[in-house]
Design a protein around this motif. Structure first.
Motif, PDB file in Angstrom:
ATOM      1  N   ASN A   1     -48.416  -5.163  12.358  1.00  0.00           N
ATOM      2  CA  ASN A   1     -47.323  -4.558  11.607  1.00  0.00           C
ATOM      3  C   ASN A   1     -47.893  -3.794  10.420  1.00  0.00           C
ATOM      4  OD1 ASN A   1     -47.922  -6.708   9.646  1.00  0.00           O
ATOM      5  ND2 ASN A   1     -46.805  -8.026  11.076  1.00  0.00           N
TER       6      ASN A   1
ATOM      7  N   ASN B   1     -47.895  -3.827  18.435  1.00  0.00           N
ATOM      8  CA  ASN B   1     -46.589  -4.468  18.356  1.00  0.00           C
ATOM      9  C   ASN B   1     -45.474  -3.428  18.373  1.00  0.00           C
ATOM     10  OD1 ASN B   1     -44.409  -6.117  17.850  1.00  0.00           O
ATOM     11  ND2 ASN B   1     -45.127  -6.845  15.854  1.00  0.00           N
ATOM     12  N   THR B   2     -44.621  -3.478  19.381  1.00  0.00           N
ATOM     13  CA  THR B   2     -43.513  -2.519  19.475  1.00  0.00           C
ATOM     14  C   THR B   2     -42.466  -2.738  18.387  1.00  0.00           C
ATOM     15  OG1 THR B   2     -42.399  -3.963  21.077  1.00  0.00           O
ATOM     16  CG2 THR B   2     -43.772  -2.186  21.962  1.00  0.00           C
ATOM     17  N   ASN B   3     -42.497  -3.896  17.713  1.00  0.00           N
ATOM     18  CA  ASN B   3     -41.556  -4.168  16.629  1.00  0.00           C
ATOM     19  C   ASN B   3     -42.042  -3.636  15.285  1.00  0.00           C
ATOM     20  OD1 ASN B   3     -41.329  -6.825  18.578  1.00  0.00           O
ATOM     21  ND2 ASN B   3     -39.345  -6.153  17.811  1.00  0.00           N
TER      22      ASN B   3
ATOM     23  N   GLY C   1     -44.209  -7.346  22.165  1.00  0.00           N
ATOM     24  CA  GLY C   1     -43.090  -7.388  21.233  1.00  0.00           C
ATOM     25  C   GLY C   1     -41.825  -7.856  21.912  1.00  0.00           C
ATOM     26  N   THR C   2     -40.717  -7.757  21.192  1.00  0.00           N
ATOM     27  CA  THR C   2     -39.427  -8.184  21.734  1.00  0.00           C
ATOM     28  C   THR C   2     -38.550  -6.999  22.121  1.00  0.00           C
ATOM     29  OG1 THR C   2     -38.488  -8.306  19.494  1.00  0.00           O
ATOM     30  CG2 THR C   2     -39.473 -10.318  20.392  1.00  0.00           C
ATOM     31  N   LYS C   3     -39.085  -5.801  22.021  1.00  0.00           N
ATOM     32  CA  LYS C   3     -38.333  -4.620  22.414  1.00  0.00           C
ATOM     33  C   LYS C   3     -38.517  -4.340  23.898  1.00  0.00           C
ATOM     34  CE  LYS C   3     -37.953  -2.180  18.020  1.00  0.00           C
ATOM     35  NZ  LYS C   3     -38.132  -0.891  17.316  1.00  0.00           N
TER      36      LYS C   3
ATOM     37  N   SER D   1     -41.874  -3.400  26.398  1.00  0.00           N
ATOM     38  CA  SER D   1     -43.168  -3.945  25.963  1.00  0.00           C
ATOM     39  C   SER D   1     -43.907  -4.510  27.169  1.00  0.00           C
ATOM     40  CB  SER D   1     -42.965  -5.050  24.934  1.00  0.00           C
ATOM     41  OG  SER D   1     -42.255  -4.587  23.797  1.00  0.00           O
TER      42      SER D   1
ATOM     43  N   GLU E   1     -43.739 -13.143  17.233  1.00  0.00           N
ATOM     44  CA  GLU E   1     -44.503 -11.894  17.355  1.00  0.00           C
ATOM     45  C   GLU E   1     -46.001 -12.165  17.305  1.00  0.00           C
ATOM     46  OE1 GLU E   1     -43.298  -8.735  14.741  1.00  0.00           O
ATOM     47  OE2 GLU E   1     -41.167  -9.057  15.154  1.00  0.00           O
TER      48      GLU E   1
END
Length: 505
Positions: free
Chosen positions: A212, A246-248, A269-271, A274, A312
């Protein structure tokens, strides 16, 4: 380990295009037996590096007296005897070449995993270590080495850290120790300062994790602005085989574009979309449960380390394990048992009215995640926060941490946190103005133990204490010295026991 001559070092720096001048005074074939920039470590045959804004010519004279036979510097120094020298245009750029040659390029003999980002580096490093170690144990190999802001283990030494990423010479010594100890894997945190100031030059990461980004380490002695900080972070991709991103993360598009410098890119990530996708996240009792889907599996996972935000970090660790084809059963077992000393360590009074969380959270992003997650996970508890800020650096934290703590807390205790050369009262007053702006009561108590005791013993109703910044560290920096002190964990256990004794039925 192969030793090299003075001429070999001169040839290496010449090839790198760093030479200004040199004179070996006929000692071309003399072997170099040591490498250091600390005059106290110089011995016979040492190559001494003259570096740092605080460098004094006496350090070189002391090193020569102790046996140094060659020095590398950006300028020539007058000495009592003719000492071979190599002058370079940039000593920081030169050091990785010197270290790589002296230590025989040990990074190429390790599976090297770098972890970068503003928040979560140490937790992720220890998540990866837990997974890797479970796998290595299953095949009869030694546990992995780790270099983090918490501690360092390289197979030879295990010490508490004072810096996230060591200078290049120390870093390569750790690598060499790991290789000589028959260690196969090494996890390490990679700081923006390390990337900016060439500490990890000439090193190739097998996998590099980018967690991040948010504004931090902005000061005259660190990064002048966010762009310098961000661009420094992104340099890691140019020296890695597998970039794990990380896609977040904020600014994901820019991160993804820079990640193309790596040989391969894997997203987590959670998107949706991913490569390593986390979903169905929930808290069950004191555990965090979630599912992970990728092209190899779709499985349930659990964390016993608190904090919903740690999902994450867990996904990043899973992505690293994925790169090395580590079986999913070790991903599960490692994450379930994983702990990071001083990270999200939770303690509770016997009557369950006081919960204390000790954590290293120390910047805007980590505070925001910690406080918002705590509010969500413990809705019936009032938040009491205990923290400070370091002296003379990352001054923006005083605004950010004071504001966030003030927004969420019933009360704030402002304490010492490595003040260095800056008066604690001045730092505390800077923080206090932002706490006060949120209409939150506060108290300035320099002694961390005293503040923790007061927060525990005077708590009313259900309270959760967020004790941040120092974790399990046992030293405080005052001036240029690190002074021994009890850790926040020790203080917390001691005063919760006192609380329990005073609240017995």
């Amino acid at each position: 380990m192969i030793t090299y001559t003075q001429q070999d070092y001169l040839n290496t720096l010449t090839k790198a295009g760093l030479i200004i001048d040199s004179n070996l005074y006929g000692h071309d074939s003399d072997a170099i037996q040591g490498l250091t920039y600390n005059s106290k470590e110089a011995t016979a045959g040492t190559l001494f590096v003259c570096k740092g804004a605080a460098f004094h010519p006496q350090y070189l004279a002391d090193a020569v007296f102790s046996g140094a036979t060659l020095y590398v510097s950006e300028q020539k120094y007058e000495l009592d005897t003719k000492v071979p020298y190599i002058l370079v245009s940039d000593i920081r750029k030169a050091m990785p070449y010197l270290g790589k040659l002296f230590f025989n390029d040990p990074s190429k003999e390790l599976n090297l995993i770098g972890v970068g980002g503003t928040k979560g580096k140490s937790t992720t490093a220890y998540y990866v270590k837990a997974i890797v170690d479970d796998y290595l144990a299953s095949i009869g190999k030694k546990e992995s080495a780790v270099i983090s802001s918490i501690d360092v283990y390289d197979g030879v030494t295990k010490v508490e850290s004072h810096i996230t990423t060591p200078e290049n010479i120390e870093l390569l010594q750790h690598f060499r120790n790991a290789v000589d100890s028959d260690i196969d894997f090494l996890e390490m945190e990679v700081s923006s300062q390390a990337l900016k100031y060439n500490r990890v030059d000439q090193i190739t990461f097998d996998a590099a994790i980018f967690l991040n980004i948010s504004e931090d380490h902005i000061s005259p002695i660190e990064h002048p602005d966010f762009e310098d900080y961000f661009s420094s972070k992104l340099k890691m991709f140019a020296q890695t085989k597998h970039a794990l991103i990380n896609t977040n993360s904020d600014y994901f598009e820019r991160v993804a574009e820079s990640a193309k410098d790596a040989e391969n890119v894997i997203t987590f990530g959670t998107k949706p979309g991913s490569d390593i996708l986390g979903y169905d996240i929930k808290k069950i009792d004191h555990e965090i449960h979630f599912r992970v889907s990728c092209d190899r599996f779709d499985e349930d996972f659990a964390l016993t380390m608190p904090g919903l935000f740690n999902v994450e970090n867990a996904l990043a660790a899973i992505a690293a394990a994925y790169v090395f084809n580590i079986p999913v059963k070790f991903m599960k077992s490692g994450l379930y048992r994983a702990r990071s000393s001083g990270r999200m360590e939770t303690y509770m009074s016997a009557d369950k009215n006081v919960i204390a969380v000790v954590d290293y959270a120390h910047n805007k992003l980590s505070f925001d995640k910690l406080f918002s997650s705590t509010r969500k996970e413990y809705p019936d508890y009032d938040i009491i926060s205990i923290f400070g800020c370091p002296g003379k650096k990352a001054v923006i934290r005083r605004h950010d941490l004071g504001t966030i703590a003030g927004m969420y807390s019933k009360k704030v205790y402002i304490v010492a946190e490595d003040p260095g050369a800056e008066p604690v009262e001045q730092i505390s007053k800077d923080i206090a103005q932002y706490v006060e702006a949120q209409h939150c009561p506060y108290e300035m108590i320099e002694d961390r133990g005293e503040a923790i005791r007061k927060a525990i013993m005077t708590s009313e109703g259900k309270s959760i204490l967020l004790i941040t910044g120092k974790g399990n560290e046992t030293r405080q920096k005052y001036g240029s010295e690190y002074l021994d002190c009890p850790s926040d964990v020790e203080y917390t256990k001691k005063y919760l026991a006192e609380y329990d004794a005073s609240h017995q039925a």
